[in-house]
Design a protein around this motif. Structure first.
Motif, PDB file in Angstrom:
ATOM      1  N   ALA A   2     -46.831   0.005   9.829  1.00  0.00           N
ATOM      2  CA  ALA A   2     -45.806  -0.683  10.385  1.00  0.00           C
ATOM      3  C   ALA A   2     -46.224  -1.249  12.251  1.00  0.00           C
ATOM      4  N   VAL A   3     -46.034  -2.265  11.302  1.00  0.00           N
ATOM      5  CA  VAL A   3     -46.600  -3.361  13.563  1.00  0.00           C
ATOM      6  C   VAL A   3     -44.761  -4.291  13.724  1.00  0.00           C
ATOM      7  N   ARG A   4     -44.630  -3.307  14.925  1.00  0.00           N
ATOM      8  CA  ARG A   4     -43.279  -4.103  15.559  1.00  0.00           C
ATOM      9  C   ARG A   4     -44.434  -5.487  16.200  1.00  0.00           C
ATOM     10  N   GLU A   5     -43.234  -6.499  15.543  1.00  0.00           N
ATOM     11  CA  GLU A   5     -43.705  -7.898  15.741  1.00  0.00           C
ATOM     12  C   GLU A   5     -43.392  -8.533  17.436  1.00  0.00           C
ATOM     13  N   SER A   6     -42.726  -7.838  17.801  1.00  0.00           N
ATOM     14  CA  SER A   6     -42.320  -8.494  19.672  1.00  0.00           C
ATOM     15  C   SER A   6     -43.915  -8.325  20.709  1.00  0.00           C
ATOM     16  N   ASP A   7     -44.816  -6.832  20.594  1.00  0.00           N
ATOM     17  CA  ASP A   7     -45.872  -6.945  21.104  1.00  0.00           C
ATOM     18  C   ASP A   7     -46.408  -6.521  20.288  1.00  0.00           C
ATOM     19  N   VAL A   8     -46.735  -6.461  19.082  1.00  0.00           N
ATOM     20  CA  VAL A   8     -47.785  -6.493  17.734  1.00  0.00           C
ATOM     21  C   VAL A   8     -48.551  -4.741  17.973  1.00  0.00           C
ATOM     22  N   ALA A   9     -47.439  -4.153  18.473  1.00  0.00           N
ATOM     23  CA  ALA A   9     -47.396  -2.734  18.751  1.00  0.00           C
ATOM     24  C   ALA A   9     -47.458  -2.345  16.864  1.00  0.00           C
ATOM     25  N   ILE A  10     -49.056  -1.150  16.779  1.00  0.00           N
ATOM     26  CA  ILE A  10     -48.600  -0.501  15.675  1.00  0.00           C
ATOM     27  C   ILE A  10     -47.588   0.906  15.807  1.00  0.00           C
ATOM     28  N   LEU A  11     -46.747   0.639  15.143  1.00  0.00           N
ATOM     29  CA  LEU A  11     -45.553   1.935  15.216  1.00  0.00           C
ATOM     30  C   LEU A  11     -45.732   2.972  14.379  1.00  0.00           C
ATOM     31  N   SER A  12     -46.723   3.030  12.638  1.00  0.00           N
ATOM     32  CA  SER A  12     -47.594   3.983  12.254  1.00  0.00           C
ATOM     33  C   SER A  12     -48.097   3.594  11.264  1.00  0.00           C
ATOM     34  N   SER A  13     -48.352   4.408  10.744  1.00  0.00           N
ATOM     35  CA  SER A  13     -48.890   4.005   9.245  1.00  0.00           C
ATOM     36  C   SER A  13     -50.167   5.100   8.915  1.00  0.00           C
ATOM     37  N   ARG A  14     -50.152   4.697   7.029  1.00  0.00           N
ATOM     38  CA  ARG A  14     -50.313   6.364   6.594  1.00  0.00           C
ATOM     39  C   ARG A  14     -50.571   5.249   5.286  1.00  0.00           C
TER      40      ARG A  14
END
Length: 203
Positions: A151-163
């Motif tokens: 899951a990537v936040r569009e505003s700053d391309v930060a990865i919120l979570s991965s699985r």
């Protein structure tokens, strides 16, 4: 669970363009088309004002096709000779993920593309496994699905979570309908787990 269902390809609809169905051999064969359904019951969560975009998943070349893969051994890739998916595997998986997220009723918008220039969260996936693996010493097979998701936040391309999600289901034999039913069972398992993750991770 609703079973996968068959959509027959009518020969009357096939003209000179039927070569599109000849991928990976069987140039003159009419292939039955199968689809998988998103699970009927998925976890739900409180509705939030998020726009979620499900990006078209990536995968390896052997899976980037509409053919149904059955591996006779770990180093070989073959395909059911009389059947195909209704969409190429990445598009099929994207469609299943979309429908599953919509069924959670937890997001204001879920789509293949954002409503504006960008959405709030992008779901990025890689299809690692999407095949049946034939038994070495028996008539059956195991369907194995594996999906790596971020899951990537569009505003700053930060990865919120991965699985990474995995699911398997047994097929008693390698008949087409038996194999597809096992795909349906495995995909339902995987998508329920994906929905549980999404409801908690996409904020």
């Amino acid at each position: 669970m609703r079973p996968a269902f068959l959509l027959p390809i009518l020969a009357l609809l096939l003209g000179p363009g039927c070569s599109a169905l000849s991928a990976l051999g069987e140039a003159t064969a009419v292939l039955d088309v199968y689809e998988l359904r998103a699970p009927e019951a998925v976890p739900t969560g409180p509705r939030r004002s998020l726009e979620v975009t499900v990006v078209l998943p990536t995968t390896t070349g052997a899976l980037d096709t509409d053919r149904i893969m059955v591996k006779p051994d770990p180093l070989a890739a073959q395909y059911l000779p009389d059947a195909r998916w209704g969409e190429e595997v990445p598009v099929l998986v994207q469609s299943l993920m979309l429908r599953t997220l919509q069924e959670t009723e937890a997001f204001a918008y879920v789509g293949r593309d954002p409503l504006g220039i960008s959405g709030d969260v992008a779901v990025v996936a890689d299809v690692i496994d999407f095949q049946a693996e034939a038994d070495a010493d028996g008539p059956g097979a195991t369907v194995r699905l594996q999906l790596s998701v971020q899951a990537v936040r569009e505003s700053d391309v930060a990865i919120l979570s991965s699985r990474t999600f995995e699911a398997t289901a047994r097929a008693a034999d390698t008949e087409t309908r038996t194999i597809v039913a096992a795909f349906d069972a495995a995909s339902a398992q995987l998508l329920v787990a994906f929905a549980e993750w999404a409801v908690g991770a996409l904020r």
